[in-house]
Design a protein around this motif. Structure first.
Motif, PDB file in Angstrom:
ATOM      1  N   SER A   1      -3.516 -12.943   6.814  1.00  0.00           N
ATOM      2  CA  SER A   1      -2.512 -12.157   6.112  1.00  0.00           C
ATOM      3  C   SER A   1      -1.364 -12.997   5.584  1.00  0.00           C
ATOM      4  CB  SER A   1      -1.950 -11.101   7.067  1.00  0.00           C
ATOM      5  OG  SER A   1      -1.450 -11.733   8.236  1.00  0.00           O
TER       6      SER A   1
ATOM      7  N   SER B   1      -2.135   5.420   5.395  1.00  0.00           N
ATOM      8  CA  SER B   1      -3.217   4.846   6.194  1.00  0.00           C
ATOM      9  C   SER B   1      -4.041   5.977   6.794  1.00  0.00           C
ATOM     10  CB  SER B   1      -2.660   3.957   7.312  1.00  0.00           C
ATOM     11  OG  SER B   1      -1.851   4.709   8.190  1.00  0.00           O
TER      12      SER B   1
ATOM     13  N   ASN C   1       0.801  -3.431   9.334  1.00  0.00           N
ATOM     14  CA  ASN C   1      -0.153  -4.470   8.998  1.00  0.00           C
ATOM     15  C   ASN C   1       0.430  -5.337   7.899  1.00  0.00           C
ATOM     16  OD1 ASN C   1      -2.724  -5.708   7.986  1.00  0.00           O
ATOM     17  ND2 ASN C   1      -3.626  -4.235   9.401  1.00  0.00           N
TER      18      ASN C   1
ATOM     19  N   ALA D   1      -1.145  -6.990   5.736  1.00  0.00           N
ATOM     20  CA  ALA D   1      -2.041  -6.970   4.572  1.00  0.00           C
ATOM     21  C   ALA D   1      -2.635  -8.340   4.316  1.00  0.00           C
ATOM     22  CB  ALA D   1      -1.342  -6.448   3.322  1.00  0.00           C
ATOM     23  N   GLY D   2      -3.612  -8.376   3.432  1.00  0.00           N
ATOM     24  CA  GLY D   2      -4.400  -9.585   3.243  1.00  0.00           C
ATOM     25  C   GLY D   2      -3.733 -10.641   2.389  1.00  0.00           C
TER      26      GLY D   2
ATOM     27  N   PHE E   1      -8.862 -11.163   0.215  1.00  0.00           N
ATOM     28  CA  PHE E   1      -8.279  -9.861   0.525  1.00  0.00           C
ATOM     29  C   PHE E   1      -7.141  -9.582  -0.460  1.00  0.00           C
ATOM     30  CE2 PHE E   1      -9.574 -11.432   4.816  1.00  0.00           C
ATOM     31  CZ  PHE E   1     -10.604 -10.517   5.032  1.00  0.00           C
ATOM     32  N   PRO E   2      -7.217  -8.537  -1.249  1.00  0.00           N
ATOM     33  CA  PRO E   2      -6.086  -8.202  -2.113  1.00  0.00           C
ATOM     34  C   PRO E   2      -4.832  -7.963  -1.278  1.00  0.00           C
ATOM     35  CG  PRO E   2      -8.045  -6.947  -2.724  1.00  0.00           C
ATOM     36  CD  PRO E   2      -8.357  -7.624  -1.428  1.00  0.00           C
TER      37      PRO E   2
ATOM     38  N   GLN F   1      -2.801  -5.660  -1.128  1.00  0.00           N
ATOM     39  CA  GLN F   1      -2.552  -4.302  -0.652  1.00  0.00           C
ATOM     40  C   GLN F   1      -3.655  -3.832   0.306  1.00  0.00           C
ATOM     41  OE1 GLN F   1       0.423  -2.807  -1.665  1.00  0.00           O
ATOM     42  NE2 GLN F   1       0.691  -4.871  -2.466  1.00  0.00           N
ATOM     43  N   THR F   2      -4.444  -4.745   0.823  1.00  0.00           N
ATOM     44  CA  THR F   2      -5.540  -4.401   1.723  1.00  0.00           C
ATOM     45  C   THR F   2      -5.167  -4.729   3.162  1.00  0.00           C
ATOM     46  OG1 THR F   2      -7.185  -4.836   0.007  1.00  0.00           O
ATOM     47  CG2 THR F   2      -7.967  -4.810   2.286  1.00  0.00           C
ATOM     48  N   ARG F   3      -5.265  -3.755   4.047  1.00  0.00           N
ATOM     49  CA  ARG F   3      -4.961  -4.002   5.449  1.00  0.00           C
ATOM     50  C   ARG F   3      -6.068  -4.841   6.090  1.00  0.00           C
ATOM     51  NH1 ARG F   3      -2.889   1.182   4.540  1.00  0.00           N
ATOM     52  NH2 ARG F   3      -0.721   1.396   5.237  1.00  0.00           N
TER      53      ARG F   3
ATOM     54  N   ASN G   1      -8.562  -5.539   8.934  1.00  0.00           N
ATOM     55  CA  ASN G   1      -9.257  -4.725   9.929  1.00  0.00           C
ATOM     56  C   ASN G   1      -9.163  -5.342  11.320  1.00  0.00           C
ATOM     57  OD1 ASN G   1     -10.134  -2.727   8.151  1.00  0.00           O
ATOM     58  ND2 ASN G   1     -11.998  -3.855   7.626  1.00  0.00           N
TER      59      ASN G   1
END
Length: 670
Positions: free
Chosen positions: A252, A602, A639, A641-642, A648-649, A651-653, A655
């Motif tokens: 991240s 989320s 999170n 985010a990526g 990972f964009p 805005q992507t959490r 996992n």
């Protein structure tokens, strides 16, 4: 022979399912065994205002790698996640210096401007004896700014009546390359003791429930030594020293943590029962030095598109020195007063480099220096046999300086007040209830004042314009106990004037004050269903609003329910934990704190975990567990985010881990 993760999971689940049947055939072998809970699935409040527990007990999910991991088992806690290790703890939606975390009464602060090395990342719970969480602004004796609460990890001095040696150790292995080792040795007699504690923990990159590899591997170790002198039962003098180091990968962030070096020194003195009215005198001095390195090449393949165009490293250091002097006075049997002073000073230095010009060859540059001097007084009055009043007042003088110095590079604030008053009563039916009103004025911390990105126009504004944060909060609570059951509840409602809020815009952040309100609760209970079965559950939720902007306050965790069922009979125990987290639909896109920001709603999720243990001997115990039994793919709301360097964009959490199987062995020789 190599066993696959799924095969090992099936074997462990089968083992745990058969435990109750096997236990019934082994009842006679257990009469001398310790039947205390061996795996923590939900930490319960022991009183309405605080939680006290043993952090050495293994927890589920997989036993904690750092303080944030363990605190997540306490209702009301969550964490800002970034992958494997080194999350940042959040309590009731509040974060950072609103939640002081103390180790043996000392303050340890990270150095990274984006809190890559949060204070909790340097704490290994397995090496401490006691965890205490005081909820809300309901104490003034443990440092400034505690508007959310206070967290204390403490090591208790060993007690030796006769000369002896104590040894304890634990080993843990798990899928994903996780393995931990912890050992402690104590030796002493009635006049002195020596205590050594060490631990090592590491894990490889994990895979989420969809078998996607997450850049998240980490490694860390700690070693601490304490020498104590107890010339009589009323006196203690202890000298301590410790060190640690490690590294951590982050999917991240645009950099990884290549070094987390810690060096600690301390001395404390206690004298009890000095005379009829002076019951305790305590003094403490400490120093905690942090040397932290971040880079984008030693723990990851360099990717120019990952947010940095060239190989870079950044080295920061911070030395927090402090002390505390306190006296406990008891002029009457019904009155007690704790009063004293505490102080801390914390300079930060920085140096950076590239592959062509390494940071090791560059001089240190002074970045900032913060300090605080505080006086406190906290009194309790046993008004009747069942009614007690507790109240306190604290005054702080805080300073902050940034470099290079100039007319606008120094600010201070005197007489920052904190105060509370609390009413407690024990009812005839065994219930305990309380109501407390607290007020805290918190001086902005380093992460809010100093880092260059904390202003939309560059370096200047936040340091000059930020006002101290002012929190006034009402706390209510109750604890009921009956035959075979207990139930507790706590709630709070707070008004925050000049709440410090981050508006994130690209690499820079505008930091400003807003007004906010916050409301929330924690509920929990447990019930003995039969002689061998116990059920327990906790639920917590928080609602907050930014009154200035007319929108939700950011970085608020969703409501969470934990339901557990435990079985214990003879040397056997088994149980399960069902964790259910609701969807979070209240958010403020682009707003947050020094670490994270909101970037949308989320989804909710539910995760089932199972565990079991068998006591082979009074000195040996085996534990096994399966976390995320159904290999669910899910992500926490809080999170970072990526990072684009890993596909990972932004805005992507990130996992969480998929199915994890673990096995632990505990041993103790006393």
């Amino acid at each position: 022979m190599r066993i696959s993760g799924p095969a090992l999971a099936v074997a462990c689940v089968s083992f745990m399912v058969t435990l109750p049947l096997l236990a019934m055939a082994n009842q006679d072998a257990s009469e001398a065994s310790d039947l205390s809970e061996v795996v923590v699935t939900s930490v319960h409040a022991r009183s309405p205002v605080q939680v006290v527990t043993d952090p050495r007990q293994p927890r589920q999910p997989i036993p904690a790698s750092d303080a944030a991991d363990y605190l997540k088992t306490v209702p009301g806690f969550s964490a800002i996640r970034s992958g494997g290790a080194n999350s940042d703890p959040v309590f009731r939606g509040q974060f950072g210096s609103r939640l002081p975390i103390l180790t043996n009464g000392s303050t340890l602060l990270g150095a990274c401007g984006s809190r890559m090395d949060a204070p909790s990342s340097y704490i290994s719970p397995d090496t401490y004896d006691l965890l205490t969480v005081i909820k809300g602004p309901q104490t003034v004796i443990w440092g400034p700014g505690a508007s959310a609460g206070v967290v204390r990890f403490d090591r208790l001095p060993p007690a030796f009546v006769e000369p002896g040696v104590h040894f304890s150790a634990s080993l843990l292995g798990a899928t994903g390359g996780r393995h931990d080792q912890t050992a402690e040795l104590e030796a002493g007699n009635s006049r002195m003791y020596l205590r050594g504690t060490t631990n090592h923990s590491q894990a490889q990159d994990y895979k989420d429930g969809s078998s996607q590899r997450i850049h998240s591997g980490w490694k860390k170790w700690n070693a601490d030594l304490a020498l104590g002198f107890t010339p009589d039962t009323r006196t203690l003098l202890e000298l301590s020293a410790g060190m640690g180091n490690g590294h951590a990968r982050y999917a991240s962030r645009s950099m990884d943590g290549a070094r987390f070096r810690r060096e600690s020194w301390g001395v404390r003195f206690e004298k009890k029962n000095i005379n009829a009215w002076l019951t305790k005198l305590e003094a403490q001095a400490y120093a905690n030095h942090i040397d932290h390195v971040m880079d984008n090449y030693s723990l990851r393949p360099f990717t120019p598109s990952g947010g940095m165009a060239m190989l870079r490293a950044s080295n920061v250091q911070r030395t927090t020195t402090g002390g505390r002097l306190a006296a406990t006075l008891q002029p009457k049997a019904s009155w007690q007063l704790i009063t004293g002073f505490d102080a801390q000073r914390s300079p930060l230095d920085w140096r950076g480099g590239t592959l062509a010009s390494p940071y090791q060859e560059r001089p240190w540059i002074a970045e900032a220096k913060l300090s605080d001097l505080g006086w406190f007084g906290e009194a309790s009055w046993q008004a009747t046999q069942r009614t007690r009043w507790v109240g306190g007042l604290r005054l702080d003088h805080a300073k902050a300086r940034r470099y290079p110095t100039g007319a606008s590079d120094h600010r201070s604030r005197s007489a920052l007040p904190s105060a509370f008053i609390r009413w407690e009563q024990q009812r005839e039916n065994g219930a305990t209830v309380y109501a407390g009103l607290g007020h805290v004025q918190r001086f902005p911390d380093y992460w809010e004042l100093i880092p260059p990105g904390n202003s939309a126009s560059g370096r200047g504004n936040a340091f000059i314009t930020l006002k101290p944060e002012k929190t006034t909060q009402l706390d209510l609570g109750a604890h009921w106990t009956g035959e075979g059951w207990q139930l507790w509840a706590s709630g709070y409602a707070g008004v925050v004037k000049d709440y410090i809020l981050f508006d994130h815009a690209g690499p820079r952040s505008a930091v400003r004050n807003v007004d906010a309100v916050t409301i929330g609760f924690e509920l929990g209970g447990q019930c003995q269903l039969a002689s061998s079965w116990k059920a327990q559950a906790t639920v917590a939720g928080t609602w907050s609003r930014n009154r200035t902007d007319g929108r939700p306050l950011p970085q608020i965790p969703p409501s969470e329910l934990r339901v557990g069922l435990d079985y214990a009979e003879g040397p056997w125990s088994a149980g399960g934990l069902w964790r259910v987290v609701s969807a979070q639909r209240r958010y403020a896109v682009g707003q947050g704190n020094a670490v994270g920001k909101d970037f949308g709603a989320s989804s909710g999720f539910g995760v089932l975990s199972l565990h079991a243990s068998y006591r082979l001997h009074a000195k040996f115990k085996l534990l096994a567990g399966v976390d995320n039994v159904f290999n669910k793919t899910y992500a926490e709301h809080l999170n970072l985010a990526g990072n684009a360097g890993f596909g990972f964009p932004g805005q992507t959490r990130i996992n969480e881990p998929g199915r994890t199987v673990w096995l632990r062995a505990d041993m103790r020789f006393y």
